[in-house]
Scaffold this motif. Structure first.
Motif, PDB file in Angstrom:
ATOM      1  N   PRO A  71     -85.037  42.182 -52.210  1.00 37.42           N
ATOM      2  CA  PRO A  71     -86.414  42.775 -52.533  1.00 37.42           C
ATOM      3  C   PRO A  71     -85.840  43.861 -53.666  1.00 37.42           C
ATOM      4  O   PRO A  71     -85.458  44.831 -53.395  1.00 37.42           O
ATOM      5  CB  PRO A  71     -86.885  43.391 -51.505  1.00 37.42           C
ATOM      6  N   ARG A  72     -85.749  43.388 -54.793  1.00 35.11           N
ATOM      7  CA  ARG A  72     -85.269  44.417 -55.981  1.00 35.11           C
ATOM      8  C   ARG A  72     -85.773  45.560 -56.322  1.00 35.11           C
ATOM      9  O   ARG A  72     -85.141  46.567 -56.142  1.00 35.11           O
ATOM     10  CB  ARG A  72     -85.369  43.586 -57.370  1.00 35.11           C
ATOM     11  N   THR A  73     -87.274  45.664 -56.030  1.00 31.07           N
ATOM     12  CA  THR A  73     -87.801  47.022 -56.280  1.00 31.07           C
ATOM     13  C   THR A  73     -87.673  48.069 -54.987  1.00 31.07           C
ATOM     14  O   THR A  73     -87.323  49.124 -55.118  1.00 31.07           O
ATOM     15  CB  THR A  73     -89.382  46.851 -56.479  1.00 31.07           C
ATOM     16  N   LEU A  74     -87.408  47.473 -53.931  1.00 32.26           N
ATOM     17  CA  LEU A  74     -86.960  48.162 -52.899  1.00 32.26           C
ATOM     18  C   LEU A  74     -85.521  48.670 -52.728  1.00 32.26           C
ATOM     19  O   LEU A  74     -85.272  49.919 -52.171  1.00 32.26           O
ATOM     20  CB  LEU A  74     -87.282  47.411 -51.360  1.00 32.26           C
ATOM     21  N   ALA A  76     -83.873  49.218 -55.386  1.00 33.31           N
ATOM     22  CA  ALA A  76     -84.148  50.339 -56.421  1.00 33.31           C
ATOM     23  C   ALA A  76     -84.418  51.561 -56.059  1.00 33.31           C
ATOM     24  O   ALA A  76     -83.695  52.697 -56.101  1.00 33.31           O
ATOM     25  CB  ALA A  76     -84.838  49.887 -57.752  1.00 33.31           C
ATOM     26  N   LEU A  77     -85.498  51.511 -55.045  1.00 32.58           N
ATOM     27  CA  LEU A  77     -86.005  52.891 -54.368  1.00 32.58           C
ATOM     28  C   LEU A  77     -84.879  53.351 -53.317  1.00 32.58           C
ATOM     29  O   LEU A  77     -84.520  54.512 -53.360  1.00 32.58           O
ATOM     30  CB  LEU A  77     -87.287  52.366 -53.707  1.00 32.58           C
ATOM     31  N   GLN A 122     -75.437  49.456 -55.555  1.00 36.70           N
ATOM     32  CA  GLN A 122     -76.938  48.613 -55.897  1.00 36.70           C
ATOM     33  C   GLN A 122     -77.282  48.649 -57.138  1.00 36.70           C
ATOM     34  O   GLN A 122     -77.833  47.596 -57.393  1.00 36.70           O
ATOM     35  CB  GLN A 122     -77.731  49.608 -54.987  1.00 36.70           C
ATOM     36  N   TRP A 123     -77.197  49.639 -58.021  1.00 37.28           N
ATOM     37  CA  TRP A 123     -77.366  49.557 -59.364  1.00 37.28           C
ATOM     38  C   TRP A 123     -76.642  48.746 -60.023  1.00 37.28           C
ATOM     39  O   TRP A 123     -77.289  48.014 -60.842  1.00 37.28           O
ATOM     40  CB  TRP A 123     -77.368  51.070 -60.020  1.00 37.28           C
ATOM     41  N   LEU A 126     -78.088  45.190 -59.187  1.00 37.45           N
ATOM     42  CA  LEU A 126     -79.417  45.145 -59.644  1.00 37.45           C
ATOM     43  C   LEU A 126     -79.320  44.740 -61.081  1.00 37.45           C
ATOM     44  O   LEU A 126     -79.914  43.892 -61.840  1.00 37.45           O
ATOM     45  CB  LEU A 126     -80.392  46.447 -59.528  1.00 37.45           C
ATOM     46  N   ARG A 130     -80.360  41.039 -63.145  1.00 36.44           N
ATOM     47  CA  ARG A 130     -81.575  41.244 -63.848  1.00 36.44           C
ATOM     48  C   ARG A 130     -81.824  39.895 -64.515  1.00 36.44           C
ATOM     49  O   ARG A 130     -81.126  39.420 -65.249  1.00 36.44           O
ATOM     50  CB  ARG A 130     -81.549  42.395 -64.657  1.00 36.44           C
ATOM     51  N   ARG A 133     -86.380  39.174 -69.849  1.00 38.57           N
ATOM     52  CA  ARG A 133     -87.945  39.126 -70.140  1.00 38.57           C
ATOM     53  C   ARG A 133     -88.149  37.768 -70.778  1.00 38.57           C
ATOM     54  O   ARG A 133     -87.288  37.484 -71.610  1.00 38.57           O
ATOM     55  CB  ARG A 133     -88.507  40.295 -70.545  1.00 38.57           C
TER      56      ARG A 133
END
Length: 140
Positions: A71-74, A76-77, A122-123, A126, A130, A133
């Motif tokens: 879960p990429r967004t999690l 990142a958090l 983690q960064w 990510l 990525r 787009r």
């Protein structure tokens, strides 16, 4: 080296490492509160409170690590939270509020260094995984 970070399993492995380090630290802080308080100069309440948080966080990190698609967004958090934990460690030591012993300084610094390394990993994971787009890929 970037292929290591782009590996589909890299983020899961980093999250397992994060979960394991938090579980170990949390268990030590909760299980040996009195001894750690004496040895570190940190208050027992702080050790228990942060220890319980770390145990709950370890369970959440393990749940993220188990997922087939991280879960990429999690994550990142989590990375932001890890940098925040390191900043809180630095603030705790800089504040001078507690009479922290040399072992206490080492305990807090070890946590700060660990979470900074995990956050950076983690960064990196990510960034390496990525997805471009759609608009950028079409114009290339």
């Amino acid at each position: 080296m970037s292929s290591l970070f782009a590996s589909p399993r890299f983020l899961s492995r980093v999250m397992w490492a994060d979960a394991a380090s938090c579980a170990a630290t949390g268990a030590l802080q909760v299980g040996f509160t009195d001894a750690l308080a004496r040895l570190t100069g940190l208050p027992g309440g702080l050790l228990v409170g942060t220890g319980l948080f770390l145990l709950a966080y370890a369970a959440a990190a393990a749940a993220m690590a188990r997922r087939a698609t991280p879960p990429r967004t999690l994550i990142a958090l989590v990375a932001v939270g890890n940098f925040g934990w390191a900043a809180a460690c630095a603030a705790l030591l800089a504040s001078g509020v507690f009479a922290v012993t040399a072992l206490g300084v080492a305990w807090v610094v070890a946590q700060a260094v660990t979470v900074v390394l995990l956050a950076e990993a983690q960064w990196m994971g990510l960034r390496a995984t990525r997805q471009p787009r759609a608009g950028l890929a079409a114009s290339a």
